[in-house]
Design an enzyme around this catalytic site. Structure first.
Site, PDB file in Angstrom:
ATOM      1  N   ASP A  98     -94.116  35.134  75.610  1.00  0.00           N
ATOM      2  CA  ASP A  98     -93.669  34.079  76.514  1.00  0.00           C
ATOM      3  C   ASP A  98     -92.208  33.758  76.279  1.00  0.00           C
ATOM      4  O   ASP A  98     -91.620  34.163  75.291  1.00  0.00           O
ATOM      5  CB  ASP A  98     -94.453  32.794  76.194  1.00  0.00           C
ATOM      6  CG  ASP A  98     -95.654  32.642  77.098  1.00  0.00           C
ATOM      7  OD1 ASP A  98     -95.722  33.327  78.120  1.00  0.00           O
ATOM      8  OD2 ASP A  98     -96.510  31.810  76.757  1.00  0.00           O
ATOM      9  N   MET A 140     -93.851  19.326  80.609  1.00  0.00           N
ATOM     10  CA  MET A 140     -93.347  19.833  81.893  1.00  0.00           C
ATOM     11  C   MET A 140     -92.992  18.667  82.816  1.00  0.00           C
ATOM     12  O   MET A 140     -93.214  18.744  84.028  1.00  0.00           O
ATOM     13  CB  MET A 140     -94.407  20.735  82.558  1.00  0.00           C
ATOM     14  CG  MET A 140     -94.846  21.877  81.651  1.00  0.00           C
ATOM     15  SD  MET A 140     -95.819  23.147  82.477  1.00  0.00           S
ATOM     16  CE  MET A 140     -97.376  22.326  82.685  1.00  0.00           C
ATOM     17  N   PRO A 180    -125.080  28.307  27.472  1.00  0.00           N
ATOM     18  CA  PRO A 180    -126.016  27.178  27.407  1.00  0.00           C
ATOM     19  C   PRO A 180    -125.864  26.245  28.608  1.00  0.00           C
ATOM     20  O   PRO A 180    -126.844  25.697  29.099  1.00  0.00           O
ATOM     21  CB  PRO A 180    -125.626  26.461  26.112  1.00  0.00           C
ATOM     22  CG  PRO A 180    -124.767  27.420  25.347  1.00  0.00           C
ATOM     23  CD  PRO A 180    -124.148  28.353  26.334  1.00  0.00           C
ATOM     24  N   LYS A 220     -89.931  35.407  81.270  1.00  0.00           N
ATOM     25  CA  LYS A 220     -88.880  35.519  82.271  1.00  0.00           C
ATOM     26  C   LYS A 220     -88.279  36.911  82.137  1.00  0.00           C
ATOM     27  O   LYS A 220     -87.448  37.164  81.267  1.00  0.00           O
ATOM     28  CB  LYS A 220     -87.822  34.462  82.033  1.00  0.00           C
ATOM     29  CG  LYS A 220     -87.098  34.050  83.297  1.00  0.00           C
ATOM     30  CD  LYS A 220     -86.168  32.887  83.023  1.00  0.00           C
ATOM     31  CE  LYS A 220     -86.441  31.713  83.961  1.00  0.00           C
ATOM     32  NZ  LYS A 220     -85.595  30.555  83.678  1.00  0.00           N
ATOM     33  N   GLY A 263     -96.705  27.024  71.494  1.00  0.00           N
ATOM     34  CA  GLY A 263     -97.621  25.929  71.171  1.00  0.00           C
ATOM     35  C   GLY A 263     -99.017  26.420  70.908  1.00  0.00           C
ATOM     36  O   GLY A 263     -99.216  27.386  70.174  1.00  0.00           O
ATOM     37  N   PRO A 294     -94.181  25.558  68.397  1.00  0.00           N
ATOM     38  CA  PRO A 294     -93.145  25.097  69.328  1.00  0.00           C
ATOM     39  C   PRO A 294     -91.850  25.904  69.306  1.00  0.00           C
ATOM     40  O   PRO A 294     -91.003  25.702  70.166  1.00  0.00           O
ATOM     41  CB  PRO A 294     -92.890  23.666  68.868  1.00  0.00           C
ATOM     42  CG  PRO A 294     -93.223  23.672  67.418  1.00  0.00           C
ATOM     43  CD  PRO A 294     -94.371  24.634  67.267  1.00  0.00           C
TER      44      PRO A 294
END
Ligand code: SAH
Length: 444
Positions: free
Chosen positions: A227, A356, A76, A249, A281, A204
């Site tokens: 990275d 940086m 209903p 690196k 990030g 991070p």
């Protein structure tokens, strides 16, 4: 139904299927102690009846519509989502009570009226005409259950039942989904032939600060291009067959050039691999993600971007510093150095976040002092934010550079300049309690 000649010794229900008696209901209850028989239904184009249109029904109906079922709802009243779906023709809503005959032609029924007796009646009618029925108010008496479902991607569906306890089923389903998303289950499909690149923001460094989508893509990757920064621990969890290409690196301290990285992404994707470019990030914050995406597109490689938790905001937070704070700072700027600093607002109530920026710290603070930023403006340097060896250094604008040099502050580090630094619990005792500090502390 079962083959007519098949009589399971304990299947009283089956033997009495055609007797619509109380005795039959008892037999049904007994048979429900047998193990359930899982099935995966293809409902596309099949008629399904839903009696009841509350929130429980709405969830089920959404799933049924997703599966392509032709849904008829009888109730209903209906919650807004069901009424809207009816209005746009996605289902048929008969605005009335349940009536015998409503089940005719239905492959499956679902009753969730909120009224146990009515649900039982619908379920009994369904049994009588051999239509499977999920009875939301009585799992034990239900001829069918709706499992908790996780779609783990790549065509995999996990369905969990837990003895009729939907919460336990949902909990287990969530655990399985999490394990699938995080690569703990062997769900990687075979290579499909068309490769792709996903630029994934890894956050991070803490493995908990990548997005769920990022983690899922990582778990499905054939190749990960990684990275130096970001959630490096996640790489250890990858299946041994996943190839990890280090571009941050490489041994011998050779940093891959951007051209080399771009070339690797395209070559691996063109070889048919699902490539995850895992970045620290957010990929689009000082991460050259824009260039990588453009290069992939120019070379006809499908590329997607998964945002990440940028260090610009999250690393200050690791030291308890909000980049904006009511009554303290309403805005912030992110920069990398000198040139921008001669143009950005130089006010203690406008937060400056430097990435940086360690090498040029002395020059940058001199620029800001020269522009009239007060000498006692607080500065925080957070090295290796969210990592186990995180270090926080807090000092005044006119002495932070000397302090940083003395203790050997090193990259990666985020530098925060402005009154918001005082909000950090780490600031207590490290800055002289300037008269205005009290005013600036959070109110309420
Ligand atoms: N795309 C990244 C930024 C890359 S630039 C992001 O959105 O976070 C690299 C700089 O980021 C470092 O020099 C440092 O300033 C900062 N950074 C990244 N991760 C960090 C961390 N865990 N702790 C402190 N600084 C970090």
């Amino acid at each position: 139904m079962s083959h007519p000649e098949f009589h399971h010794p304990h299947d009283h229900a089956h033997q009495q299927t055609h007797q619509h008696t109380h005795q039959k209901e008892q037999a049904m209850t007994t048979s429900n102690e047998s193990p359930i028989h899982p099935l995966a239904l293809r409902l596309a184009g099949k008629d399904v009846l839903c009696v009841g249109a509350g929130t429980v029904a709405a969830r089920r109906i959404a799933q049924l519509l997703d599966a392509g079922a032709r849904v008829t709802v009888i109730a209903p009243q209906a919650v807004a989502s069901i009424a809207e779906a009816a209005g746009s023709g996605k289902l048929v809503w008969l605005r009335r009570g349940y009536e015998p005959g409503d089940l005719d032609g239905m492959w499956l029924a679902h009753t969730a009226t909120g009224n146990r007796a009515l649900d039982a009646r619908v379920a009994a009618d369904a049994d009588a005409q051999q239509t499977w029925c999920v009875n939301a108010s009585d799992h034990a008496a239900s001829s069918a259950w709706t499992p908790a479902v996780a779609r783990t991607g790549e065509g995999t569906t996990v369905a969990v039942t837990a003895g009729g306890d939907p919460r336990r089923a949902a909990g287990l389903r969530n655990a399985i989904a999490l394990a699938a998303d995080t690569g703990l289950l062997p769900l990687r499909r075979r290579r499909s032939g068309t490769g792709s690149v996903a630029l994934v923001g890894g956050g991070p460094g803490d493995p908990g600060l990548i997005t769920v989508t990022g983690r899922r893509l990582l778990a499905a990757a054939d190749v990960v291009v990684a990275d130096r920064l970001g959630p490096r621990d996640l790489l250890n969890e990858l299946d041994p067959s996943v190839r990890i290409i280090e571009v941050g690196k490489a041994p011998g301290d050779h940093l891959a050039t951007q051209d080399e990285i771009n070339a690797v992404l395209v070559a691996e994707a063109q070889a048919g691999n699902r490539v995850v470019r895992l970045k620290g990030g957010d990929p689009f914050v000082l991460g050259r993600g824009g260039e990588e995406a453009a290069y992939c597109r120019e070379h006809g490689v499908e590329v997607s971007v998964v945002p990440g938790v940028t260090s610009a905001i999250s690393v200050p937070a690791a030291a308890g510093i909000p980049v904006t704070h009511r009554g303290v700072a309403t805005g912030f700027s992110m920069a990398t150095g000198h040139e921008e600093l001669s143009e950005l607002p130089a006010r203690a109530d406008h937060t400056l976040v430097l990435l940086m920026g360690v090498a040029r710290l002395a020059r940058n603070t001199a620029t800001l002092l020269g522009r009239g930023l007060p000498a006692d403006t607080p500065v925080a340097i957070i090295e290796r934010g969210w990592c186990p060896d995180q270090r926080i250094t807090i000092d005044r604008l006119d002495s932070i550079a000397a302090t940083a040099a003395r203790i050997g502050v090193a990259n990666p580090a985020v530098i925060v300049i402005g009154d918001v630094v005082r909000v950090s619990p780490h600031a207590a005792g490290r800055l002289e309690p300037a008269a205005r500090t009290r005013q600036l502390l959070p109110v309420g």
